[in-house]
Write an enzyme that holds these catalytic residues in place. Structure first.
Site, PDB file in Angstrom:
ATOM      1  N   TYR A 110      -1.050   1.352   9.725  1.00  0.00           N
ATOM      2  CA  TYR A 110      -0.610   1.187  11.069  1.00  0.00           C
ATOM      3  C   TYR A 110      -1.685   0.581  11.722  1.00  0.00           C
ATOM      4  O   TYR A 110      -2.655   0.461  11.246  1.00  0.00           O
ATOM      5  CB  TYR A 110      -0.365   2.695  11.484  1.00  0.00           C
ATOM      6  N   HIS A 131       3.124  -3.682   6.918  1.00  0.00           N
ATOM      7  CA  HIS A 131       2.135  -2.946   6.506  1.00  0.00           C
ATOM      8  C   HIS A 131       2.083  -1.551   7.752  1.00  0.00           C
ATOM      9  O   HIS A 131       2.885  -1.794   8.622  1.00  0.00           O
ATOM     10  CB  HIS A 131       0.740  -3.172   6.287  1.00  0.00           C
ATOM     11  N   GLU A 157       1.573  -5.060  10.944  1.00  0.00           N
ATOM     12  CA  GLU A 157       1.128  -3.594  11.140  1.00  0.00           C
ATOM     13  C   GLU A 157       1.969  -2.904  11.901  1.00  0.00           C
ATOM     14  O   GLU A 157       1.867  -3.051  13.076  1.00  0.00           O
ATOM     15  CB  GLU A 157      -0.493  -3.672  11.475  1.00  0.00           C
ATOM     16  N   ARG A 204      -3.309   4.795  -1.914  1.00  0.00           N
ATOM     17  CA  ARG A 204      -3.194   3.416  -1.536  1.00  0.00           C
ATOM     18  C   ARG A 204      -3.022   2.425  -2.445  1.00  0.00           C
ATOM     19  O   ARG A 204      -2.136   1.368  -2.268  1.00  0.00           O
ATOM     20  CB  ARG A 204      -4.351   3.055  -0.638  1.00  0.00           C
ATOM     21  N   HIS A 251       0.658  -1.162   0.102  1.00  0.00           N
ATOM     22  CA  HIS A 251      -0.037  -0.154   0.043  1.00  0.00           C
ATOM     23  C   HIS A 251       0.908   1.225  -0.031  1.00  0.00           C
ATOM     24  O   HIS A 251       1.696   1.638   0.835  1.00  0.00           O
ATOM     25  CB  HIS A 251      -1.054   0.034   1.401  1.00  0.00           C
ATOM     26  N   GLU A 274       1.751   3.746   2.961  1.00  0.00           N
ATOM     27  CA  GLU A 274       2.460   3.126   4.289  1.00  0.00           C
ATOM     28  C   GLU A 274       3.942   3.251   4.214  1.00  0.00           C
ATOM     29  O   GLU A 274       4.817   2.277   4.037  1.00  0.00           O
ATOM     30  CB  GLU A 274       1.796   1.888   4.640  1.00  0.00           C
TER      31      GLU A 274
END
Length: 438
Positions: free
Chosen positions: A327, A325, A399, A255, A197, A200
Site C-alpha cells: 500500500y 501492489h 501502489e 510476502r 507479494h 497485498e
C-alpha cells in the site's frame, strides 16, 4: 539521544526477551489463523534524524519485527514513515524504547488478531448477502479466483481465453487470462499482474474488477470497446500463487514465494527482487530469511521464470506492463534501481500525470507519482525495471490504497472505491498508449 545497544541502556535489557518468534500454530484452535496475532500491534514510527533512523534500524534487527512499510530496513531513513508489525511479546520493549528515545510514533492497530477477526466476520456477512452471484467486493481465495477464471473461459469465449504459462514451486498452475476481441492475430498488448507479494490482497481484487468491468461495459462504453478492439490484455490475477494461498491458510502477512532453501529453514524469495536487472544490488537482501531476499540467482523462482519467458516471447507486441501492489497510493515508473531519467520520460511522465488526475477525480484520493527510486525507494531486481529494460516502453507499478491506516488489512468496503478509481487510471494510461506514444 541514546542509541540502542549501549551497554547501560535500560531498554536494551528487554531486547533479548523479544527474539522469541511469533506464536506457533495450534491445531484445532477456533480463532482465525489459530490466534497467532493475538495482542500484536502495528505501530507507525517517524525517525526525524539520522541518529533516530540508526536507532530504529538497530531495534528492528534485534526485535525481528515485520516491516509493513517500507519493506526492509534498507529503506529506513530520517523523515520516512515506517510501519511495523510487532508481536505481543515485543511490543512492551518497543514502546519503552520509543518513549526513552523520544522517537515519534502512533499505534495504527492496537490488536492485530481482533482486526483480522472483525474483517473476517464482515466478509462472511457480505458473502451471505451476495450468494446469488460472484461478489467482486470481497476478497477471494486462490481456488475461488482460479474457478472464476475457468468459468469466464467457458461463458465469454469471444473475449476471453485462459491458459497456463507454467507451474509454481508447489505445483500450482500459473493462469493468465487473455482479454480482447479476436481480430488480427498480432495486436498490441498490455500485461497486467497482481499479487506478486502475497499479503497485498487488494491487488488480485483489482485484477478481477478490471475483467468484470471490461465484460460489463464493452458494448456500452466507447473507451472500453476501443481498448478491447485494438489491444489484448494479458491479465495474471495472482502471480505468487503459493504465497497467496499461504496468506489465506497460515500467515496473513506472508510476502514471498514458498520455495525452500536447502541451507536455511526460511522459505521463499521476494518475487519482486528476483529479476535479472541489477539483481541483488541496493534494496535487496542476500539472506534467505529476509522479506526482500533476492533468491540464489536471477529468475530462480519458477513463477518469475515463467512470466519472464512469456514476456520475452511476446515483447514485440506487448507495449505496456502494469503491476499492482499495496500500500502507499503511488503510481511509479522506472527506474527503481538507480536515480536516472528514462529515455522516454516525457511520454511516460505525461501518462502518469493524467492517470493520477483521472484517479483523483473519482473520490478525491491523492496519489504521488514519479520514478520509483526517488518517489518510493531504490530497489534492484524489480519486474518493472526488467520489463522496461527488456523493451516494453510503458512500465508502471501501482501502489494501491491506503497510506497506512489499514495497510494490508484494507477493508472490503474499500475494494469498490479503490477499484473504481484505479480503473480510470488504467484506462487513461491505455488510451494514452493508443493515441500518442510509440
Amino acid at each position: 539521544m541514546k542509541l540502542l545497544g549501549k551497554p547501560r541502556s535500560p531498554t536494551a535489557a528487554f531486547l533479548p526477551l523479544c527474539l522469541i518468534s511469533l506464536k506457533l500454530l495450534q491445531p484445532g484452535h477456533s480463532h482465525l489463523y489459530n490466534n497467532r496475532y493475538a495482542g500484536d500491534k502495528v505501530i507507525r514510527l517517524i525517525p526525524n534524524t539520522k541518529d533516530e533512523a540508526y536507532a530504529v534500524k538497530k531495534m528492528y534487527q534485534q526485535l525481528k519485527v515485520d516491516l509493513w512499510q517500507p519493506s526492509s530496513i534498507f529503506y529506513v531513513s530520517a523523515g520516512t514513515v515506517t510501519d511495523v508489525h510487532i508481536p505481543q511479546n515485543g511490543s512492551r520493549a518497543l514502546l519503552a524504547f520509543l518513549r526513552e528515545t523520544s522517537i515519534q510514533y502512533k499505534i495504527l492497530i492496537e490488536d492485530l488478531q481482533k482486526a483480522l477477526e472483525k474483517g473476517s466476520s464482515l466478509q462472511t456477512q457480505r458473502r451471505r448477502r451476495s450468494a446469488s452471484g460472484y461478489n467482486y467486493e470481497v476478497y477471494h481465495s486462490l481456488e475461488e479466483i482460479q474457478n472464476w477464471m475457468r468459468h469466464l473461459n467457458k461463458t465469454h469465449p469471444g473475449l476471453i481465453h485462459v491458459f497456463s504459462i507454467g507451474k509454481s514451486y508447489e505445483g500450482r498452475s500459473l493462469f493468465v487470462l487473455k482479454l480482447g476481441r479476436r481480430s488480427q492475430a498480432h495486436k498490441r498488448a498490455v500485461w497486467i499482474d497482481c499479487g506478486i507479494h502475497a499479503r497485498e490482497w487488494v491487488g488480485p481484487a483489482f485484477c478481477q474488477w478490471f475483467v468484470k468491468e471490461a465484460l460489463l461495459t464493452y458494448r456500452s462504453d466507447p473507451t472500453m470497446r476501443k481498448m478491447l478492439n485494438h489491444l489484448y490484455f494479458y491479465i495474471m490475477p495472482v502471480f505468487n500463487v503459493d504465497g497467496y494461498h499461504f496468506s489465506w491458510t497460515n500467515d496473513r502477512f506472508w510476502r514471498k514465494t514458498r520455495s525452500r532453501n536447502s541451507r536455511f529453514r526460511c522459505h521463499g524469495v521476494d518475487a519482486n527482487r528476483n529479476w535479472r536487472v541489477k539483481w541483488c544490488d541496493e534494496g535487496a537482501s542476500m539472506h534467505p530469511c529476509d522479506d526482500t531476499y533476492c533468491g540464489p540467482f536471477p529468475e530462480s523462482e519458477p513463477e518469475v521464470k515463467a512470466v519472464a519467458n512469456f514476456l520475452r516471447k511476446h515483447k514485440k507486441h506487448i507495449r505496456a506492463y502494469l503491476s499492482f501492489h499495496s500500500y502507499a497510493q503511488m503510481l511509479l515508473y522506472p527506474y527503481s534501481y538507480k536515480y536516472a531519467t528514462i529515455p522516454n520520460f516525457s511520454c511516460v511522465e505525461s501518462a502518469a500525470h493524467k492517470a493520477v488526475n483521472a484517479l483523483r477525480s473519482v473520490h478525491g484520493v491523492q496519489y504521488r507519482y514519479g520514478p520509483a527510486s526517488s518517489t518510493l525507494y531504490v530497489s534492484s531486481g524489480s519486474s518493472m525495471d526488467w520489463a522496461y529494460k527488456t523493451g516494453i516502453p510503458y512500465t508502471f507499478a501501482f501502489e494501491l490504497r491506503d497510506t497506512g491506516h489499514f495497510g494490508f488489512l484494507l477493508p472490503e468496503t474499500l475494494i469498490k472505491p479503490t477499484c473504481t478509481e484505479t480503473m480510470l487510471a488504467v484506462k487513461n494510461i491505455t488510451m494514452h498508449l493508443l493515441k500518442k506514444c510509440p
